[in-house]
Design an enzyme around this catalytic site. Structure first.
Site, short mmCIF file in Angstrom:
data_model
loop_
_atom_site.label_atom_id
_atom_site.label_comp_id
_atom_site.label_asym_id
_atom_site.label_seq_id
_atom_site.Cartn_x
_atom_site.Cartn_y
_atom_site.Cartn_z
N ASP A 132 36.77 46.30 32.71
CA ASP A 132 37.83 45.75 31.50
C ASP A 132 36.96 45.47 30.61
OD1 ASP A 132 39.90 46.66 33.12
OD2 ASP A 132 40.30 44.54 33.77
N1 URA Z 1 39.50 44.87 38.41
C1 URA Z 1 40.01 44.50 37.39
O1 URA Z 1 41.08 43.70 37.29
N2 URA Z 1 39.26 44.64 36.32
C2 URA Z 1 38.16 45.02 36.24
O2 URA Z 1 37.15 45.20 35.10
C3 URA Z 1 37.49 45.77 37.35
C4 URA Z 1 38.65 45.50 38.51
#
Ligand code: URA
Length: 258
Positions: A131
């Site tokens: 993310d």
């Molecule tokens: N899980 C999440 O919630 N975000 C990420 O960036 C990777 C795994």
């Protein structure tokens, strides 16, 4: 527009005992697969191109769906333009900073992880996504396709209960299916915040955050520290490096990576 990178990266260097090299043993492959690996279109769409006579191999229009060729030895043209030879595969590990997007473009114009890379001549792709607000280990390569365990260091506000930890271990229901079972090991648990390591094998969108939400907690900091056999180690945020030869070998063993 080329955006400015976050920081001058650690000097990237190729694996110690041998530099990235061209693929050994060029092999016969389906032409649709060559077109797709060259990044021109999907394999399925390449089949349409082949059917409609847009593809020429060694001067002959090929229209049969299973047509084969040797990439790098045969001359393959699409719409009269030759597909260049396959480029050497490279594998980079980046410690992704906060505020970067793991796509190759962003309609909102936010910084892309690939903006951080300097002096990397090949086009590399992130393997899976982190993310915008997640940090940590991101593998980038010229040909991504994997499904491997990913380990995160997760920080949440408040003290997580044993019951919640056990629910996470067993797996929780998420929109789009079960999260699958999870390995969890607490790092520090206090009334103020809980920190633990969490290994998941699926790569659903925002999976860790959604799993924690499912047990009533919000993630306040998330960093990926492991990907398959790879660990982030002391790579600083915003820095990247080539994988070592033994790291490439271990990933190959684990996931049949090519
Ligand atoms: N899980 C999440 O919630 N975000 C990420 O960036 C990777 C795994």
């Amino acid at each position: 527009m080329k955006r400015k990178s976050l920081r001058k990266p650690a000097t990237p260097r190729p694996p110690r005992d041998r530099p990235p090299k061209k693929d050994a043993g060029r092999q016969v492959q389906r032409v649709n697969s060559i077109i797709s690996s060259a990044g021109l279109t999907s394999r399925r769409n390449a089949d349409n191109w082949i059917k409609s006579g847009r593809v020429i191999v060694n001067g002959r229009v090929v229209t049969e769906p299973g047509a084969q060729a040797v990439w790098g030895a045969d001359r393959i043209e699409v719409d009269g333009r030759e597909i260049p030879e396959p480029s050497p595969r490279i594998y980079l590990m980046l410690n992704k900073p906060f505020g970067y997007i793991c796509s190759l473009k962003d309609p909102q114009g936010r910084p892309l992880v690939t903006d951080i890379l300097e002096d990397i001549p090949q086009r590399v792709y992130p393997v899976g996504r982190l993310d915008f607000d997640t940090l940590g280990l991101l593998l980038l390569t010229t040909h991504p396709r994997y499904r491997v365990p990913r380990t995160y260091k997760v920080t949440i506000a408040g003290k997580i209960t044993d019951q919640a930890l056990n629910r996470l271990r067993k797996g929780v229901r998420l929109k789009g299916g079960s999260s699958g079972s999870t390995k969890l090991s607490p790092v520090s648990l206090s009334e103020k915040q809980s920190v633990f390591r969490m290994t998941i094998t699926q790569g659903k969108s925002r999976q860790v955050r959604r799993m924690l939400e499912a047990v009533g907690h919000e993630v306040i900091h998330l960093i990926r520290i492991g990907f398959g056999m790879l660990t982030l180690g002391n790579l600083k945020v915003g820095e990247y490096r080539y994988l070592e030869t033994d790291e490439i070998a271990s990933m190959k063993k684990l996931v049949g990576l090519v």
